[in-house]
Design a protein around this motif. Structure first.
Motif, PDB file in Angstrom:
ATOM      1  N   ASP A 113       0.830  -1.210   0.000  1.00 50.10           N
ATOM      2  CA  ASP A 113       0.000   0.000   0.000  1.00 50.10           C
ATOM      3  C   ASP A 113       0.864   1.260   0.000  1.00 50.10           C
TER       4      ASP A 113
ATOM      5  N   VAL B 216       2.121   1.747  -3.502  1.00 53.33           N
ATOM      6  CA  VAL B 216       1.066   2.294  -4.359  1.00 53.33           C
ATOM      7  C   VAL B 216       0.924   3.794  -4.134  1.00 53.33           C
TER       8      VAL B 216
ATOM      9  N   THR C   4      -2.591  -6.509  -6.511  1.00 52.55           N
ATOM     10  CA  THR C   4      -1.501  -5.527  -6.632  1.00 52.55           C
ATOM     11  C   THR C   4      -1.566  -4.815  -7.985  1.00 52.55           C
TER      12      THR C   4
ATOM     13  N   LYS D  70      -4.255  -2.210  -7.982  1.00 53.17           N
ATOM     14  CA  LYS D  70      -3.857  -1.002  -7.246  1.00 53.17           C
ATOM     15  C   LYS D  70      -2.934  -0.123  -8.084  1.00 53.17           C
TER      16      LYS D  70
END
Length: 470
Positions: free
Chosen positions: A200, A203, A229, A232
């Motif tokens: 995260d 990202v 993934t 994202k």
């Protein structure tokens, strides 16, 4: 700031590549006409424009103007050659149709133009590549990269990129994925490539435009995590690559296919199909015709010698497996007193009493293989490809060597990658056959016209004599 400048100028650099190609094609045409004192009339102008537009179109179709960062120059040269040769064939067909440059004093100018343009297109790319390498070694024109997944393959990729700074890809570190965290065997690597956080957090950096390249180094069993993934990172401008693990690396020639709304990934496929298949067939026809014209006196002498030296036919035909495992008959000059082609075929060995005196010379010098050029013209074999084995040997080894039958995804060849690597002659051990198959499958994965020509060149340079050919 500098990396952002590079990204924003990428399309401009690509446009400059296209413009330079056009100018080079037209410039070499003008230089050739000037040197041979040919008036650059309307026909030449049309030919030049057709060549420039045709090259731009074909180069786009073979993705010549994509980023070649991380690729070998050999692949760049091969792609340039394919694109320009296609243009040359088109122009030659026009010449035959309209006889535009048929006069003797014009023809040298045309030959010079077509020849030197190929070298020009390849040479300026080589120079630009060296300049970019030099710039990247100084820390400029680089891209920042991160790796998702602290895995064995991820750390190996990081080391490979670090040892090749000319590629201009700098690995900032890793982002961990729960359940795929391996530090125990990479203590030295973790100091060079620290763990920067979670997916995260990666990202978030991607959305802020702080990441250029992302490598996902997770095993295929983590399909759900990989898919999540990718979803994202679809909200970022980062370039995302999936690093193949052992399973994917074993694929023969991966290719995506679409059936309705379903996407299929071919695992065992051949790269030699469609346009590439026609290209390889053209290569076979041209090379086989030229070679047969050159060796026909030798073949005639060998045929007479075989007929006079021992009783039996001049040509020996034996069943082999060809493309897709279909049975073909391969032609050779007879070199033995027997012509085994049954369920059991004993490989020849040193001092084999079945081999005639003349046959011993023919087999060690590969002269017994010369009739196979007619197989090439017939279309059952290729100049370059995996060497065919007797059907009996195929049935013996297909259950012993993993991937053995995948050799038959392409036509068998007179010479091949395994042969120039030293695996020629008798395969009297399982290890020898396994190594030969490894090179055969590597050839299929890496196939290109340039690789074929390299194998032919090395076959000629290293000679046809081999001590292991009995």
């Amino acid at each position: 700031m500098e990396q952002g400048w590079i990204r924003s100028r990428q399309s401009g650099i690509t446009a400059l590549y296209r413009l330079f190609d056009v100018l080079l094609i037209l410039g070499i045409l003008y230089a050739s006409l000037t040197y041979f004192e040919v008036n650059p009339g309307k026909d030449w102008v049309i030919a030049g424009l057709l060549a420039a537009v045709g090259f731009a179109f074909i180069a786009e179709s073979v993705e010549l103007y994509r980023s070649w960062r991380g690729e070998t120059y050999l692949r760049i040269f091969g792609t340039v050659t394919v694109a320009w040769v296609a243009v040359c064939i088109f122009l030659i067909l026009l010449e035959f149709s309209f006889n535009t440059f048929a006069t003797d004093y014009m023809r040298p100018a045309a030959v010079a133009w077509l020849t030197f343009t190929l070298f020009g297109l390849a040479f300026w790319r080589f120079c630009m590549r060296q300049i970019l390498f030099s710039i990247r070694l100084r820390g400029r024109n680089t891209r920042s990269a991160v790796i998702i997944g602290c895995t064995e393959s991820g750390y190996k990729l990081a080391r490979d990129l670090a040892s090749n700074p000319q590629l201009g890809i700098h690995v900032n570190g890793f982002y961990s994925v729960e359940g795929f965290h391996d530090h125990t065997s990479h203590l030295d690597d973790t100091s060079k490539f620290p763990v920067l956080g979670t997916v995260d957090e990666a990202v978030s950096k991607g959305r802020a435009g702080e990441l250029d390249v992302v490598f996902i180094a997770l095993p295929m069993r983590a399909e759900d995590i990989i898919s999540e993934t990718l979803d994202k990172f679809s909200d970022t401008t980062a370039t995302v690559h999936i690093l193949p693990n052992f399973f994917v690396a074993k694929m023969l020639h991966a290719r995506w296919h679409q059936v309705g709304s379903s996407s299929l990934l071919s695992v065992f496929d051949t790269p030699i199909q469609g346009f590439d298949g026609w290209l390889k067939r053209l290569e076979d026809l041209v090379l086989a015709s030229v070679i047969l014209a050159l060796i026909s006196p030798i073949m005639l002498l060998v045929a007479v010698a075989v007929k006079c030296s021992s009783p039996g036919p001049v040509i020996f035909k034996q069943r082999r497996y060809g493309l897709d495992g279909r049975t073909i008959y391969v032609w050779k000059f007879r070199s033995m007193t027997v012509m085994d082609d049954g369920d059991k075929v004993v490989q020849a060995k040193d001092g084999d009493q079945r081999v005639t005196v003349l046959g011993n010379i023919l087999r060690r010098t590969s002269l017994d293989e010369l009739p196979q050029f007619f197989n090439v013209l017939q279309g059952t074999m290729s100049i370059v490809g995996p060497r065919p084995h007797a059907v009996a040997h195929n049935e013996e080894y297909r259950s012993l060597v993993n991937g053995y039958m995948l050799r038959h995804k392409v036509k068998p060849g007179i010479t091949g990658l395994a042969q120039i690597k030293g695996f020629r002659g008798a395969t009297d051990t399982l290890d020898k056959m396994s190594r030969r198959v490894e090179y055969d499958l590597e050839y299929i994965r890496r196939w290109s016209i340039l690789l074929d020509l390299r194998i032919v060149f090395l076959t000629i340079c290293r000679g046809f004599y081999h001590k292991n050919a009995y």
